[in-house]
Design an enzyme around this catalytic site. Structure first.
Site, PDB file in Angstrom:
ATOM      1  N   SER A  95       0.874  -1.187   0.000  1.00 41.11           N
ATOM      2  CA  SER A  95       0.000   0.000   0.000  1.00 41.11           C
ATOM      3  C   SER A  95       0.901   1.223   0.000  1.00 41.11           C
ATOM      4  O   SER A  95       1.524   1.538   1.016  1.00 41.11           O
ATOM      5  CB  SER A  95      -0.862   0.043   1.268  1.00 41.11           C
ATOM      6  OG  SER A  95      -1.622  -1.119   1.387  1.00 41.11           O
ATOM      7  N   LYS A 170      -7.243   1.853  -2.478  1.00 35.86           N
ATOM      8  CA  LYS A 170      -6.815   1.448  -1.127  1.00 35.86           C
ATOM      9  C   LYS A 170      -6.849   2.646  -0.166  1.00 35.86           C
ATOM     10  O   LYS A 170      -7.241   2.515   0.998  1.00 35.86           O
ATOM     11  CB  LYS A 170      -5.410   0.840  -1.204  1.00 35.86           C
ATOM     12  CG  LYS A 170      -4.764   0.511   0.119  1.00 35.86           C
ATOM     13  CD  LYS A 170      -5.422  -0.655   0.845  1.00 35.86           C
ATOM     14  CE  LYS A 170      -4.761  -0.897   2.197  1.00 35.86           C
ATOM     15  NZ  LYS A 170      -5.360  -1.980   2.955  1.00 35.86           N
TER      16      LYS A 170
HETATM   17  P1  NAD Z   1       5.692  -5.993   7.458  1.00 35.38           P
HETATM   18  O1  NAD Z   1       6.469  -4.887   8.029  1.00 35.38           O
HETATM   19  O2  NAD Z   1       5.250  -7.115   8.327  1.00 35.38           O
HETATM   20  O3  NAD Z   1       6.474  -6.646   6.206  1.00 35.38           O
HETATM   21  C1  NAD Z   1       7.291  -5.936   5.325  1.00 35.38           C
HETATM   22  C2  NAD Z   1       8.423  -6.847   4.898  1.00 35.38           C
HETATM   23  O4  NAD Z   1       9.241  -6.153   3.965  1.00 35.38           O
HETATM   24  C3  NAD Z   1       9.346  -7.276   6.062  1.00 35.38           C
HETATM   25  O5  NAD Z   1       9.535  -8.669   6.050  1.00 35.38           O
HETATM   26  C4  NAD Z   1      10.637  -6.513   5.781  1.00 35.38           C
HETATM   27  O6  NAD Z   1      11.789  -7.196   6.248  1.00 35.38           O
HETATM   28  C5  NAD Z   1      10.598  -6.439   4.264  1.00 35.38           C
HETATM   29  N1  NAD Z   1      11.456  -5.400   3.718  1.00 35.38           N
HETATM   30  C6  NAD Z   1      11.548  -4.092   4.098  1.00 35.38           C
HETATM   31  N2  NAD Z   1      12.450  -3.448   3.331  1.00 35.38           N
HETATM   32  C7  NAD Z   1      12.941  -4.367   2.468  1.00 35.38           C
HETATM   33  C8  NAD Z   1      13.915  -4.311   1.437  1.00 35.38           C
HETATM   34  N3  NAD Z   1      14.555  -3.182   1.146  1.00 35.38           N
HETATM   35  N4  NAD Z   1      14.158  -5.445   0.733  1.00 35.38           N
HETATM   36  C9  NAD Z   1      13.494  -6.588   1.017  1.00 35.38           C
HETATM   37  N5  NAD Z   1      12.579  -6.715   1.993  1.00 35.38           N
HETATM   38  C10 NAD Z   1      12.289  -5.610   2.704  1.00 35.38           C
HETATM   39  O7  NAD Z   1       4.417  -5.304   6.763  1.00 35.38           O
HETATM   40  P2  NAD Z   1       3.056  -6.003   6.333  1.00 35.38           P
HETATM   41  O8  NAD Z   1       2.067  -5.898   7.457  1.00 35.38           O
HETATM   42  O9  NAD Z   1       3.325  -7.324   5.679  1.00 35.38           O
HETATM   43  O10 NAD Z   1       2.542  -4.939   5.233  1.00 35.38           O
HETATM   44  C11 NAD Z   1       3.077  -4.897   3.914  1.00 35.38           C
HETATM   45  C12 NAD Z   1       2.212  -3.932   3.117  1.00 35.38           C
HETATM   46  O11 NAD Z   1       0.840  -4.405   3.104  1.00 35.38           O
HETATM   47  C13 NAD Z   1       2.154  -2.508   3.717  1.00 35.38           C
HETATM   48  O12 NAD Z   1       2.155  -1.579   2.683  1.00 35.38           O
HETATM   49  C14 NAD Z   1       0.835  -2.502   4.483  1.00 35.38           C
HETATM   50  O13 NAD Z   1       0.293  -1.211   4.615  1.00 35.38           O
HETATM   51  C15 NAD Z   1      -0.012  -3.399   3.605  1.00 35.38           C
HETATM   52  N6  NAD Z   1      -1.130  -4.059   4.295  1.00 35.38           N
HETATM   53  C16 NAD Z   1      -0.970  -4.601   5.541  1.00 35.38           C
HETATM   54  C17 NAD Z   1      -2.055  -5.204   6.173  1.00 35.38           C
HETATM   55  C18 NAD Z   1      -1.918  -5.797   7.565  1.00 35.38           C
HETATM   56  O14 NAD Z   1      -2.956  -6.095   8.188  1.00 35.38           O
HETATM   57  N7  NAD Z   1      -0.722  -6.009   8.075  1.00 35.38           N
HETATM   58  C19 NAD Z   1      -3.304  -5.278   5.531  1.00 35.38           C
HETATM   59  C20 NAD Z   1      -3.430  -4.755   4.254  1.00 35.38           C
HETATM   60  C21 NAD Z   1      -2.338  -4.148   3.631  1.00 35.38           C
END
Ligand code: NAD
Length: 295
Positions: A95, A170
């Site tokens: 997002s 979104k």
């Molecule tokens: P998270 O922080 O759990 O996961 C992000 C991942 O990206 C981590 O594993 C991190 O190590 C990795 N990462 C960060 N920088 C990196 C890089 N340079 N290279 C490789 N990997 C890298 O976040 P999440 O909850 O999985 O959310 C991901 C996206 O989905 C966000 O944009 C969030 O807004 C969206 N989202 C989350 C939810 C929720 O309920 N958690 C729901 C809908 C949408």
């Protein structure tokens, strides 16, 4: 199909697992080794960089926190664009700001690489079940080529418009969710302060016009004082910051979103950034000097 998957956090991990379950062959990358190991245990191969992921796959999915992470992974040093072949497709499911999606897609197009933005709604439970709502922006022909892959992660996959339209959709979703949580927190504080049990109020009104998916999901947690995430305050702040920035760019005033943003900022400053976003109720509890609990 061979698929590269980058970003294996709360959402990316179960989404990648569902692609493996659907029979796809995955190459994964994350900066956290533990997250990579979890996918290797499911049969995925690991790559050393986003560039290497792209060298080995014509379809690359990213699921990262925000615009700067997506820019770095796709356009940065050792990024996807350095390894991607002409004709490859990137689906960014993070997002992020719609304008960032458009900028990244433009840079990719210069190298003959196609891009779709495809953020999701539904949170971790629906990511695990493979029943996310997926909102997509991009070229229709390209969308039709990858729709089947997206369907392995979601119950609904909708093309909303050109590149960036997925993230605009979104942002609309996130504005509605934040304002709903604030509205139910305000209303349930009113009933609690007036001495009417909030659980009775919930059961009395949930079937009427005030009822909502947000109220059904969040009010039972608020009444229990359970603010375990779920979707974190800090991530919702990121989304509202993107909504406000986009609103300013396109000329859409967002007065209520600005207020909800300040509520989240209050929570962040008071150490609740990692709480579930239903902690907006805590802001009202601080204002009213009592908790929303059964009487
Ligand atoms: P998270 O922080 O759990 O996961 C992000 C991942 O990206 C981590 O594993 C991190 O190590 C990795 N990462 C960060 N920088 C990196 C890089 N340079 N290279 C490789 N990997 C890298 O976040 P999440 O909850 O999985 O959310 C991901 C996206 O989905 C966000 O944009 C969030 O807004 C969206 N989202 C989350 C939810 C929720 O309920 N958690 C729901 C809908 C949408």
């Amino acid at each position: 199909m061979n698929i590269g998957f980058i970003g294996l956090g709360i959402m990316g991990k179960p989404m990648a697992k569902n692609l493996i379950k659907a029979g796809h062959k995955l190459t994964v990358f994350d900066i956290v080794q533990e997250n990579v190991d979890a996918l290797k245990a499911e049969g995925a191969a690991a790559a050393a960089s986003p560039k290497e992921v792209a060298e080995q796959n014509n379809l690359i999915i990213t699921m990262l926190p925000n615009s700067p992470h997506v820019k770095a992974v796709i356009l940065g040093e050792n990024g996807v664009i350095e390894g991607a072949a002409k004709g490859a497709t990137i689906i960014d499911m993070s997002s992020i700001a719609p304008l960032a999606s458009q900028e990244i897609a433009k840079a990719c197009a210069k190298k003959g690489v196609k891009m779709l933005d495809a953020p999701v709604s539904g949170g971790e439970p629906k990511a695990i079940d493979g029943t996310l709502s997926i909102m997509v922006g991009g070229d229709e022909e390209n969308f039709n080529e990858v729709k089947g892959v997206l369907a392995a992660m979601g119950a609904s996959v909708v093309l909303c418009g050109a590149i960036g339209a997925g993230n605009t959709t979104k942002l609309a979703n996130q504005v509605i969710v934040a304002l709903n949580i604030a509205a139910v927190s305000e209303a349930f504080m009113l009933s609690t302060r007036a001495g009417v049990d909030p659980i009775k109020v919930f059961h009395a009104i949930k079937g009427g016009l005030a009822g909502s998916t947000v109220m059904n999901a969040k009010i039972p947690l608020i009444i229990e004082g359970n603010f375990k995430p779920g979707f974190k305050v800090d991530l919702h702040m990121k989304d509202l910051a993107n909504a406000l920035e986009t609103g300013h760019e396109v000329g859409a005033p967002l007065p209520l979103t600005a207020q909800a943003m300040e509520m989240l900022q209050y929570l962040h400053s008071h150490g609740a950034g990692q709480d579930d976003h239903c902690a907006i109720a805590k802001y009202y509890e601080a204002l009213a000097g009592r908790e929303i609990r059964s009487i």
